[in-house]
Design an enzyme around this catalytic site. Sequence first.
Site, PDB file in Angstrom:
ATOM      1  N   ASN A 240       2.629   5.184 -10.316  1.00  0.00           N
ATOM      2  CA  ASN A 240       1.343   5.154 -10.997  1.00  0.00           C
ATOM      3  C   ASN A 240       0.149   5.081 -10.044  1.00  0.00           C
ATOM      4  O   ASN A 240      -0.929   5.592 -10.360  1.00  0.00           O
ATOM      5  CB  ASN A 240       1.302   3.956 -11.955  1.00  0.00           C
ATOM      6  CG  ASN A 240      -0.077   3.716 -12.514  1.00  0.00           C
ATOM      7  OD1 ASN A 240      -0.575   4.477 -13.333  1.00  0.00           O
ATOM      8  ND2 ASN A 240      -0.712   2.629 -12.070  1.00  0.00           N
TER       9      ASN A 240
ATOM     10  N   ALA B  31      -5.094  19.359  -6.591  1.00  0.00           N
ATOM     11  CA  ALA B  31      -3.957  19.905  -5.841  1.00  0.00           C
ATOM     12  C   ALA B  31      -2.885  18.850  -5.611  1.00  0.00           C
ATOM     13  O   ALA B  31      -1.686  19.141  -5.667  1.00  0.00           O
ATOM     14  CB  ALA B  31      -4.442  20.471  -4.505  1.00  0.00           C
TER      15      ALA B  31
ATOM     16  N   LYS C  81      -2.199  16.358  -7.585  1.00  0.00           N
ATOM     17  CA  LYS C  81      -1.514  16.129  -8.855  1.00  0.00           C
ATOM     18  C   LYS C  81      -0.644  17.328  -9.235  1.00  0.00           C
ATOM     19  O   LYS C  81       0.430  17.163  -9.817  1.00  0.00           O
ATOM     20  CB  LYS C  81      -2.536  15.824  -9.958  1.00  0.00           C
ATOM     21  CG  LYS C  81      -3.208  14.464  -9.795  1.00  0.00           C
ATOM     22  CD  LYS C  81      -2.197  13.331  -9.777  1.00  0.00           C
ATOM     23  CE  LYS C  81      -2.850  11.972  -9.777  1.00  0.00           C
ATOM     24  NZ  LYS C  81      -1.859  10.859  -9.803  1.00  0.00           N
TER      25      LYS C  81
ATOM     26  N   ASP D 199       0.867  -1.173   0.000  1.00  0.00           N
ATOM     27  CA  ASP D 199       0.000   0.000   0.000  1.00  0.00           C
ATOM     28  C   ASP D 199       0.904   1.223   0.000  1.00  0.00           C
ATOM     29  O   ASP D 199       1.650   1.442   0.960  1.00  0.00           O
ATOM     30  CB  ASP D 199      -0.893  -0.017   1.246  1.00  0.00           C
ATOM     31  CG  ASP D 199      -1.859   1.147   1.299  1.00  0.00           C
ATOM     32  OD1 ASP D 199      -1.674   2.121   0.547  1.00  0.00           O
ATOM     33  OD2 ASP D 199      -2.803   1.087   2.111  1.00  0.00           O
TER      34      ASP D 199
ATOM     35  N   TYR E 127      -8.019  16.403  -5.284  1.00  0.00           N
ATOM     36  CA  TYR E 127      -7.340  15.568  -6.280  1.00  0.00           C
ATOM     37  C   TYR E 127      -6.425  16.419  -7.156  1.00  0.00           C
ATOM     38  O   TYR E 127      -5.250  16.085  -7.363  1.00  0.00           O
ATOM     39  CB  TYR E 127      -8.380  14.857  -7.142  1.00  0.00           C
ATOM     40  CG  TYR E 127      -7.802  14.055  -8.275  1.00  0.00           C
ATOM     41  CD1 TYR E 127      -7.123  12.866  -8.032  1.00  0.00           C
ATOM     42  CD2 TYR E 127      -7.939  14.472  -9.590  1.00  0.00           C
ATOM     43  CE1 TYR E 127      -6.590  12.112  -9.071  1.00  0.00           C
ATOM     44  CE2 TYR E 127      -7.421  13.738 -10.635  1.00  0.00           C
ATOM     45  CZ  TYR E 127      -6.746  12.558 -10.380  1.00  0.00           C
ATOM     46  OH  TYR E 127      -6.221  11.826 -11.415  1.00  0.00           O
TER      47      TYR E 127
END
Length: 248
Positions: free
Chosen positions: A84, A150, A152, A57, A148
Amino acid sequence: MLKDKVVIITGGGAGIGLAAARLFVEKGAKVLITGRKTGPLEEIAASDPNIKAFTADVSDPESATRTVAAAIEHWGRLDLIVNNAGSGVIQPLIDANLKSINDIFAVNVAGPTMLAAAAITHLEETKGSIINISSTYGSKAAAGLSLYAASKAAMEHLTRCWALELAPKGIRVNAVASGPVETAFLRDRMGLTDEQINEVKEHERQIIPLGRRGEPDDVARWIVNLADADSGWITGQIIGVDGGLVIS
């Protein structure tokens, strides 16, 4: 130029990660795929001797060193990290809470950072590289996607900073900013219902200039291209693969 190179791909059990793993193997590389679900990973690994499975994880701080150690144990070297694995959430600002913030940044920012840090010594030996998987929304604003997006955006700036820091060691760092791709991400990682998923997909098809959502191979090909020695003078770049969504 990828023959016998050793690659770690987080979130390699499905979607873009799995597509990339298979393309790397076609080019002669050896791949360690990671994910949280042991069964699917082992099933994939059983189908190809050049793919190994490792349950991890990325949000667990201790998984980074264990993942790198697993690759070294299998093949004795490490040439490439593909960060990824990702997490997403559609959440209006009024509903934001600390758990949502911590959960998404643990997967999308902290996890990739810890894995990259754990791999540096080995990547320096092989003059390897790091490829981060970002999103169109790392640079394109969207209502309800602030957490999400922010996370990335953070990954893209980490990419640039790491590229400067690691260039003297001969390590290249780039990112692929993927647009919407036909994977289980909306259901498995964003927790949307079938009705919501259909609405999102139809909206995306309407606003993507090339008129379709992507397929995992559309993005995987660019991951492999950036890893190849032919791209040896490219570092610190964010490559958009999104059907033109970012300019819409």
